[in-house]
Design a protein around this motif. Structure first.
Motif, mmCIF file in Angstrom:
data_model
loop_
_atom_site.group_PDB
_atom_site.id
_atom_site.type_symbol
_atom_site.label_atom_id
_atom_site.label_comp_id
_atom_site.label_asym_id
_atom_site.label_seq_id
_atom_site.Cartn_x
_atom_site.Cartn_y
_atom_site.Cartn_z
ATOM 1 N N LYS A 195 -15.035 4.759 -5.054
ATOM 2 C CA LYS A 195 -14.168 5.472 -6.641
ATOM 3 C C LYS A 195 -13.144 5.154 -6.056
ATOM 4 C CE LYS A 195 -18.740 8.779 -6.233
ATOM 5 N NZ LYS A 195 -19.276 9.643 -6.161
ATOM 6 N N ALA A 196 -12.370 5.378 -4.894
ATOM 7 C CA ALA A 196 -10.915 5.341 -4.838
ATOM 8 C C ALA A 196 -10.817 4.028 -5.485
ATOM 9 C CB ALA A 196 -10.261 5.810 -4.033
ATOM 10 N N ALA A 197 -11.337 3.230 -4.867
ATOM 11 C CA ALA A 197 -10.690 1.591 -5.463
ATOM 12 C C ALA A 197 -10.950 1.384 -6.915
ATOM 13 C CB ALA A 197 -11.793 0.690 -5.052
ATOM 14 N N GLU A 214 -6.457 8.170 3.849
ATOM 15 C CA GLU A 214 -5.612 6.550 4.335
ATOM 16 C C GLU A 214 -5.426 5.746 3.302
ATOM 17 O OE1 GLU A 214 -7.980 6.945 8.624
ATOM 18 O OE2 GLU A 214 -8.576 5.826 7.404
ATOM 19 N N ALA A 215 -5.844 5.430 2.658
ATOM 20 C CA ALA A 215 -5.521 4.376 1.367
ATOM 21 C C ALA A 215 -4.944 4.863 0.554
ATOM 22 C CB ALA A 215 -6.493 4.170 -0.103
ATOM 23 N N HIS A 216 -4.454 6.050 0.377
ATOM 24 C CA HIS A 216 -2.705 7.291 -0.431
ATOM 25 C C HIS A 216 -1.796 7.055 0.329
ATOM 26 C CE1 HIS A 216 -5.649 8.357 -4.046
ATOM 27 N NE2 HIS A 216 -5.915 9.211 -3.435
ATOM 28 N N LYS A 217 -1.596 6.842 1.412
ATOM 29 C CA LYS A 217 -0.818 6.760 2.207
ATOM 30 C C LYS A 217 -0.183 5.400 1.928
ATOM 31 C CE LYS A 217 -1.529 11.116 5.597
ATOM 32 N NZ LYS A 217 -1.932 11.265 6.742
ATOM 33 N N TYR A 218 -1.422 4.589 3.107
ATOM 34 C CA TYR A 218 -1.278 2.905 2.676
ATOM 35 C C TYR A 218 -0.338 2.756 1.094
ATOM 36 C CZ TYR A 218 -2.151 -2.035 2.995
ATOM 37 O OH TYR A 218 -1.871 -3.359 3.123
ATOM 38 N N GLY A 219 -0.819 3.175 0.082
ATOM 39 C CA GLY A 219 -0.802 2.497 -1.271
ATOM 40 C C GLY A 219 0.630 3.005 -0.909
ATOM 41 N N GLU A 220 1.475 4.120 -0.773
ATOM 42 C CA GLU A 220 2.394 4.402 -0.359
ATOM 43 C C GLU A 220 3.669 4.278 0.445
ATOM 44 O OE1 GLU A 220 2.872 9.228 0.219
ATOM 45 O OE2 GLU A 220 1.094 9.720 -1.787
ATOM 46 N N LYS A 221 3.164 3.551 1.122
ATOM 47 C CA LYS A 221 3.266 2.785 2.614
ATOM 48 C C LYS A 221 4.683 1.444 1.742
ATOM 49 C CE LYS A 221 4.045 0.751 6.903
ATOM 50 N NZ LYS A 221 2.444 0.708 8.483
ATOM 51 N N PHE A 222 2.950 1.081 1.114
ATOM 52 C CA PHE A 222 3.012 -0.131 0.205
ATOM 53 C C PHE A 222 4.743 -0.737 -0.485
ATOM 54 C CE2 PHE A 222 2.192 -3.506 -1.608
ATOM 55 C CZ PHE A 222 1.757 -5.250 -0.985
ATOM 56 N N ARG A 223 4.304 0.847 -1.662
ATOM 57 C CA ARG A 223 5.184 0.608 -2.300
ATOM 58 C C ARG A 223 6.404 0.456 -2.030
ATOM 59 N NH1 ARG A 223 0.973 2.987 -5.618
ATOM 60 N NH2 ARG A 223 1.562 5.323 -4.247
ATOM 61 N N TYR A 282 5.042 -12.094 -7.349
ATOM 62 C CA TYR A 282 4.576 -10.602 -7.470
ATOM 63 C C TYR A 282 4.336 -10.610 -5.927
ATOM 64 C CZ TYR A 282 6.573 -10.017 -12.198
ATOM 65 O OH TYR A 282 7.228 -9.615 -13.193
ATOM 66 N N PRO A 283 3.993 -9.450 -5.188
ATOM 67 C CA PRO A 283 2.934 -9.462 -4.592
ATOM 68 C C PRO A 283 2.061 -9.539 -4.358
ATOM 69 C CG PRO A 283 4.205 -7.711 -4.098
ATOM 70 C CD PRO A 283 4.942 -8.331 -5.974
ATOM 71 N N PHE A 284 1.022 -10.220 -3.564
ATOM 72 C CA PHE A 284 -0.385 -10.375 -3.880
ATOM 73 C C PHE A 284 -1.121 -9.613 -3.902
ATOM 74 C CE2 PHE A 284 -4.228 -13.379 -4.085
ATOM 75 C CZ PHE A 284 -5.283 -13.033 -3.452
ATOM 76 N N TYR A 285 -1.235 -8.626 -3.328
ATOM 77 C CA TYR A 285 -2.205 -6.654 -3.752
ATOM 78 C C TYR A 285 -1.344 -6.369 -4.613
ATOM 79 C CZ TYR A 285 -5.546 -8.624 -0.466
ATOM 80 O OH TYR A 285 -6.058 -9.395 -0.109
ATOM 81 N N ASN A 286 -0.984 -7.738 -6.072
ATOM 82 C CA ASN A 286 0.227 -6.035 -7.247
ATOM 83 C C ASN A 286 -1.099 -4.627 -7.805
ATOM 84 O OD1 ASN A 286 -1.843 -7.438 -8.822
ATOM 85 N ND2 ASN A 286 -1.040 -8.506 -9.734
ATOM 86 N N TRP A 287 -2.015 -4.256 -7.042
ATOM 87 C CA TRP A 287 -2.136 -3.252 -7.997
ATOM 88 C C TRP A 287 -1.528 -2.259 -7.823
ATOM 89 C CZ3 TRP A 287 -4.093 -1.047 -3.356
ATOM 90 C CH2 TRP A 287 -4.896 -1.689 -2.702
ATOM 91 N N LEU A 288 -1.560 -1.952 -6.466
ATOM 92 C CA LEU A 288 -0.833 -0.891 -5.372
ATOM 93 C C LEU A 288 1.015 -1.531 -5.974
ATOM 94 C CD1 LEU A 288 -1.434 -1.746 -1.784
ATOM 95 C CD2 LEU A 288 -2.031 0.506 -3.315
ATOM 96 N N GLU A 323 -8.420 -5.725 1.559
ATOM 97 C CA GLU A 323 -7.296 -5.366 1.880
ATOM 98 C C GLU A 323 -7.270 -3.706 2.994
ATOM 99 O OE1 GLU A 323 -3.166 -5.103 2.309
ATOM 100 O OE2 GLU A 323 -4.393 -7.203 2.070
ATOM 101 N N TRP A 324 -7.687 -2.824 2.294
ATOM 102 C CA TRP A 324 -8.512 -1.900 3.033
ATOM 103 C C TRP A 324 -8.927 -1.697 3.998
ATOM 104 C CZ3 TRP A 324 -9.488 1.955 -1.851
ATOM 105 C CH2 TRP A 324 -8.904 2.466 -2.471
ATOM 106 N N LYS A 325 -10.306 -2.928 3.926
ATOM 107 C CA LYS A 325 -10.497 -3.096 5.341
ATOM 108 C C LYS A 325 -9.958 -3.332 6.074
ATOM 109 C CE LYS A 325 -15.242 -4.337 7.336
ATOM 110 N NZ LYS A 325 -16.778 -4.663 6.525
#
Length: 231
Positions: A162-164, A196-205, A225-231, A185-187
């Motif tokens: 749901k978060a994805a 953990e997903a939220h923290k990873y997203g903040e770190k990536f940004r 742009y970064p490949f995973y530009n959803w973040l 990417e998360w896995k």
């Protein structure tokens, strides 16, 4: 005379049988005969006889001594009945007793597993509903199969899926392929919870924003742009 019979009947007492045993015995792999034998052993234990013989059990049941012994062996092999040995340090002799602890543990474990299964099915159902709401249409058979693979084979939790989905919606890229990228990417990074997903997203940004961006003089030169530009 009737009063004497009533007093005798009252003196027999009663046996407390857990409703969990009556409701779940078939789920732990025992039949009615095995269940009744366990109830009889439980009754003997409550009255102080912790190691009734097959003969004593047979007198209360419609089975022979040999049949009772066979049922006891079956229950021991199934890990639902245990024979414990005790040593009397004063009189220096050993005694044996039945333990029903494995039975109670099996019942509790099976109940928890069944509750987890029900909760999982409810979560899966709500996940399918949420996807259909966001996509504004029923999911196709291939999309349903993809969702099932995420849950059963990739072992993604319903909350993480749901978060994805939410990330894809916020990015304006609502597609199963894009959501699959996010989950992959998360896995790959060992992310198993929404936190953990939220923290990873903040770190990536933060990492992306800290990179110096050079000014492009050639208008025709493409910006990467970064490949995973959803973040």
């Amino acid at each position: 005379m009737k009063r004497e019979h009533l007093q005798k009947w009252l003196n027999e007492g009663s046996t407390s049988i857990p409703n969990l045993l009556l409701k779940k015995y078939k789920h732990i792999g025992i039949d009615e005969a095995e269940c009744m034998l366990l109830i009889q052993i439980h009754s003997f234990i409550e009255r102080g006889n912790r190691f009734p013989t097959p003969e004593e059990l047979s007198k209360r049941m419609t089975f022979s001594d040999e049949a009772c012994m066979h049922l006891i062996k079956q229950l021991i092999n199934k890990g639902l009945l245990k024979i414990e040995e005790h040593k009397d340090t004063v009189k220096q002799f050993y005694s044996e007793s039945y333990s029903l602890v494995p039975l109670w543990e099996a019942l509790v474990l099976k109940t928890l597993q069944m509750e987890d299964t029900v909760e999982k099915l409810q979560n899966e159902e709500s996940t399918y509903t949420l996807f259909e709401q966001e996509f504004g249409r029923p999911l196709s058979p291939i999309e349903c199969e993809t969702l099932t693979l995420w849950i059963d084979e990739d072992n993604h939790s319903a909350a993480l899926i749901k978060a994805a989905l939410k990330e894809a919606v916020l990015s304006g890229k609502l597609s199963f392929r894009y959501i699959d990228r996010i989950l992959f990417e998360w896995k790959k990074n060992g992310i198993k919870t929404v936190e953990e997903a939220h923290k990873y997203g903040e770190k990536f940004r933060r990492h992306s924003l800290s990179k110096p961006q050079s000014q492009e003089t050639d208008k025709n030169k493409k910006v990467t742009y970064p490949f995973y530009n959803w973040l």
